[in-house]
Structure formats: C-alpha cells, structure tokens
Design an enzyme around this catalytic site. Structure first.
Site, PDB file in Angstrom:
ATOM      1  CG  HIS A  24      -0.883   9.796 -24.786  1.00 15.96           C
ATOM      2  ND1 HIS A  24      -1.489  10.222 -23.622  1.00 15.96           N
ATOM      3  CD2 HIS A  24       0.451   9.814 -24.540  1.00 15.96           C
ATOM      4  CE1 HIS A  24      -0.552  10.476 -22.714  1.00 15.96           C
ATOM      5  NE2 HIS A  24       0.621  10.245 -23.251  1.00 15.96           N
TER       6      HIS A  24
ATOM      7  NE  ARG B 215      -4.106  -1.877   1.889  1.00 19.58           N
ATOM      8  CZ  ARG B 215      -4.188  -2.857   2.783  1.00 19.58           C
ATOM      9  NH1 ARG B 215      -3.405  -2.842   3.842  1.00 19.58           N
ATOM     10  NH2 ARG B 215      -5.059  -3.814   2.632  1.00 19.58           N
TER      11      ARG B 215
ATOM     12  CG  ASN C 195      -2.716  16.257 -20.323  1.00 23.14           C
ATOM     13  OD1 ASN C 195      -1.715  15.651 -19.974  1.00 23.14           O
ATOM     14  ND2 ASN C 195      -3.776  16.374 -19.549  1.00 23.14           N
TER      15      ASN C 195
ATOM     16  CD  GLU D  72      -4.221  15.657 -16.042  1.00 19.96           C
ATOM     17  OE1 GLU D  72      -3.059  15.265 -15.961  1.00 19.96           O
ATOM     18  OE2 GLU D  72      -5.028  15.253 -16.880  1.00 19.96           O
TER      19      GLU D  72
ATOM     20  CG  HIS E  24       0.864  14.671 -23.975  1.00 21.83           C
ATOM     21  ND1 HIS E  24       1.533  15.842 -24.225  1.00 21.83           N
ATOM     22  CD2 HIS E  24       1.737  13.881 -23.291  1.00 21.83           C
ATOM     23  CE1 HIS E  24       2.749  15.762 -23.708  1.00 21.83           C
ATOM     24  NE2 HIS E  24       2.900  14.589 -23.134  1.00 21.83           N
TER      25      HIS E  24
ATOM     26  CD  GLU F 143       6.516  15.753 -22.840  1.00 16.13           C
ATOM     27  OE1 GLU F 143       5.929  16.802 -22.521  1.00 16.13           O
ATOM     28  OE2 GLU F 143       5.927  14.666 -22.999  1.00 16.13           O
TER      29      GLU F 143
ATOM     30  NE  ARG G 242       0.310  16.902 -13.313  1.00 12.51           N
ATOM     31  CZ  ARG G 242       0.974  16.143 -12.465  1.00 12.51           C
ATOM     32  NH1 ARG G 242       0.685  16.171 -11.193  1.00 12.51           N
ATOM     33  NH2 ARG G 242       1.948  15.352 -12.886  1.00 12.51           N
TER      34      ARG G 242
ATOM     35  CG  HIS H  68       5.830  10.336 -24.786  1.00 10.46           C
ATOM     36  ND1 HIS H  68       4.468  10.148 -24.697  1.00 10.46           N
ATOM     37  CD2 HIS H  68       6.087  11.502 -24.132  1.00 10.46           C
ATOM     38  CE1 HIS H  68       3.931  11.139 -23.997  1.00 10.46           C
ATOM     39  NE2 HIS H  68       4.891  11.974 -23.648  1.00 10.46           N
TER      40      HIS H  68
ATOM     41  CE  LYS I 162      -0.837  13.724 -15.024  1.00 11.03           C
ATOM     42  NZ  LYS I 162      -1.050  14.127 -16.426  1.00 11.03           N
TER      43      LYS I 162
ATOM     44  CE  LYS J  77       4.839  17.517 -14.356  1.00  8.97           C
ATOM     45  NZ  LYS J  77       5.062  16.297 -15.107  1.00  8.97           N
TER      46      LYS J  77
HETATM   47  N1  GLY Z   1       3.210  14.912 -18.082  1.00  6.76           N
HETATM   48  C1  GLY Z   1       2.103  15.714 -17.759  1.00  6.76           C
HETATM   49  C2  GLY Z   1       1.871  15.835 -16.292  1.00  6.76           C
HETATM   50  O1  GLY Z   1       2.683  15.417 -15.489  1.00  6.76           O
HETATM   51  O2  GLY Z   1       0.854  16.341 -15.908  1.00  6.76           O
END
Ligand code: GLY
Length: 364
Positions: A255, A124, A248, A240, A251, A188, A244, A267, A146, A230
C-alpha cells in the site's frame, strides 16, 4: 437526579450471501430483475468498463421496461476518493435514488470499493450487488464487504464493512483484461496460495502457461478456490479483529509503495513487491526458509510480476506511510508474515528502524 436507560442492541445479524461463480452478465441481469423486481437500479461503473459492457448490461436490465441508470467514474485508482464518492452521491440524489434503490457495482476493485461505500452510507445504507470485472476483484476485493476510499495519507482509510447482497462472477470478462491488469490479479491469487494453500501454490507453479493463456477451466478452479478460502476467513472474522489480518500479507509495504508512486504502480504489482519484501523480513526473522522465499520470488517472476522495491524509493517516506497503516500501534507496524508456503502469522510487530535495516541490507 441521575437516571440510566440501557439500550439493548444485542442481536443476531444474518449478512449471508451467495457468490455465483461462472455466470454471465446477461444471466446476472436476469437474476437481479428476478430478485429485486421493485427496486430502481443504479449501475456504478468506470469509463473503461462502461465502453466494454455498459450498454449491453443496461439493456439487459431494462429488458422488461424497468428503470435502470448507469453512472460512470473515470477509470483508475485515482477515482477512489471522497470527491468522487461525493460526486456519485450528488448524482444519485439528483435522480432521487432512495431506499427503494439497488446499487450494482460493475467493475474492478476501485468501482467495488467506491460503489459499496456509497451504498453503505446513502440513506444510511441501501442494498448493493457486486459484478467484479477484473481478476483482482473476482478473487479478492468483491468478497467480504470491505468498502472504502483512499486518503492522501493512506489507502482505504475511510470506509466500512458493508456486505453485498450477492456477487456475480462472469469469468469471460477476464478475456478483455490487458496482460498487465490480468497479472495484477494474479498477485492476489499468489497471496492466497502463500498464506493459506500450498496446493494452490503448486498448481500456479506447474500451470503458468495455461493460466496466462486464460484457460477457462483453470481460471474457474482458481477463482473458486480463492473465493472459498476468503469465505472461510470472513466467516470466522468478518471485521478483521484477528484472523482476517492474514489477508494483508504484502499489503503493508505494498500500500505504501502504491501511494508513493501516485498509483503508477498498480495494486497487485505493489502487493507483489510487498510480498517478497515481507517474505524476506520473515526469513531474516527466522520464520521462513530461504528456499521458500526463493520459490515465491520465482513464482512472482514466472507471472511477470515485479519483485524489487524501485531504486529511487525514499525509504523514510515509505516507512512513514507504513506507520500510518490502520494496523499500526504507537507507530510500530504489525505485519503479516509467512511462516511457510501455505501458512502465515498476523500481528508481527516491527519497529520502523527494524524494517528499514532489514529492507536496506538484511539483519544488522
Ligand atoms: N483484501 C483483504 C480483505 O478483504 O480482508
């Protein structure tokens, strides 16, 4: 008789941590030994990074006679799945990795996401630190908690928000990246510039020879800037829910392309194509000027990044994939679109039909 017991779990959580930028692997190992003297250490890495740095890093961790293990997975995005996660868990449990353990993610985005997700769920949750070895991981994926694995139906569909205890960034590791891997990370960086920082965009425009030569000073500046951008976003919206989502940009389409290509497109390359496609959608919607979209196109090319959706792409499948995106509502996808170089808007809802007609021929 009915009764009700209320469990009050309102609490203040402190998940704060440091990003240590400009350290070395040896210093990172020393810090880890100092900060976690009584924890058994499990380094999760991939086959490629293991060859380059595994022995050296493990040696530094064992310097004081402490127990440290290294577990490697095959390099590449195809390892970011539930099977590999299960396999790592089996291996960790076999050597009795318990709550007294520390997981160290030594690798690029795949290793960070995978090791972080293992750390989030093993017993956990056990602490983990990130040592990102790719540019992409240093400027983006190792920061903000993430963690996830992919599913055949979509990228990162199974995961958690689980913050690392600390992130150690060694810029010298960028020297051994292949040119393709390095460019992959630049995509990025360009994303951060487009959505948040016109100054960074200008710097990238004027300094491509230095950046591509991997000049240490400019890399330090870029990594520091992206991590700080960031930080600002994650501090305001860790989960998010809102802000946040601007990260994206590129993406949603990216993606889908990445998955459709079965990860032959990396990516960052997919994000590069996705950014230009999404910027064109922004232009057609009257949100961004043609001049600025052309500037983005030029910058991506300047860094040798792809910008065109591959000709043989099945648009039906591509749109189906985007509709399975975590951010879709009733099949309509919410896009992050740029409004100018340096700013973007999240949550722009578009139907699959709109996106299809925009991508295939401009507005109807
Ligand atoms: N890679 C996008 C984020 O961490 O929100």
């Amino acid at each position: 008789m009915k009764s009700k017991i209320h469990i009050n779990l309102k609490r203040v959580v402190d998940n704060s941590y440091d990003l240590v930028i400009g350290t070395s692997l040896k210093e990172a190992a020393g810090e880890i030994l100092r900060l976690y003297p009584n924890r058994r250490k499990f380094v999760i890495t991939d086959s490629h990074v293991k060859k380059l740095y595994g022995g050296k890093f493990l040696g530094a961790l064992r310097r004081t006679g402490e127990e440290a293990h290294l577990l490697a997975v095959p390099a590449g995005e195809r390892s970011k799945n539930r099977n590999t996660k299960g396999d790592l868990e089996d291996r960790l449990l076999k050597v009795r990795a318990g709550r007294d353990s520390l997981i160290i993610a030594l690798g690029g985005g795949v290793v960070g996401d995978l090791a972080g997700f293992v750390a989030a769920t093993l017993h956990r949750g056990i602490p983990f630190v990130q040592i990102p070895t790719s540019l992409l991981a240093q400027v983006d994926s190792s920061v903000g908690g993430k963690v996830a694995v992919d599913h055949p139906l979509g990228k990162n569909l199974i995961g958690a928000f689980y913050q690392p205890d600390r992130v150690f960034i060694d810029l010298s590791l960028l020297k051994t990246l292949s040119p393709r891997e390095f460019r992959n990370g630049i995509a990025e960086v360009i994303k951060y510039a487009v959505i948040l920082d016109a100054g960074l965009f200008k710097l990238l425009e004027s300094s491509s020879p230095l950046v591509l030569a991997r000049d240490n000073d400019i890399l330090l500046k870029i990594v520091q800037r992206c991590c700080d951008l960031k930080r600002q976003i994650v501090e305001k919206d860790e989960r998010e829910l809102d802000l946040r989502r601007i990260l994206n940009f590129g993406h949603t389409i990216g993606h889908a392309l990445e998955l459709l290509s079965n990860f032959r497109i990396l990516h960052g390359e997919a994000v590069s194509i996705g950014m230009l496609a999404e910027a064109r959608i922004a232009e057609w919607k009257g949100m961004m000027t043609h001049r600025e979209v052309a500037r983005l196109d030029r910058l991506l090319r300047q860094y040798g990044l792809p910008t065109a959706i591959p000709r043989r792409t099945d648009f039906g499948k591509l749109l189906l994939m985007t509709s399975r995106d975590k951010k879709s509502i009733d099949g309509d996808v919410r896009y992050t679109l740029p409004v100018a170089i340096g700013s973007a808007a999240a949550g722009v809802r578009l139907t699959a039909a709109q996106v299809r007609s925009l991508l295939q021929g401009g507005p109807s």
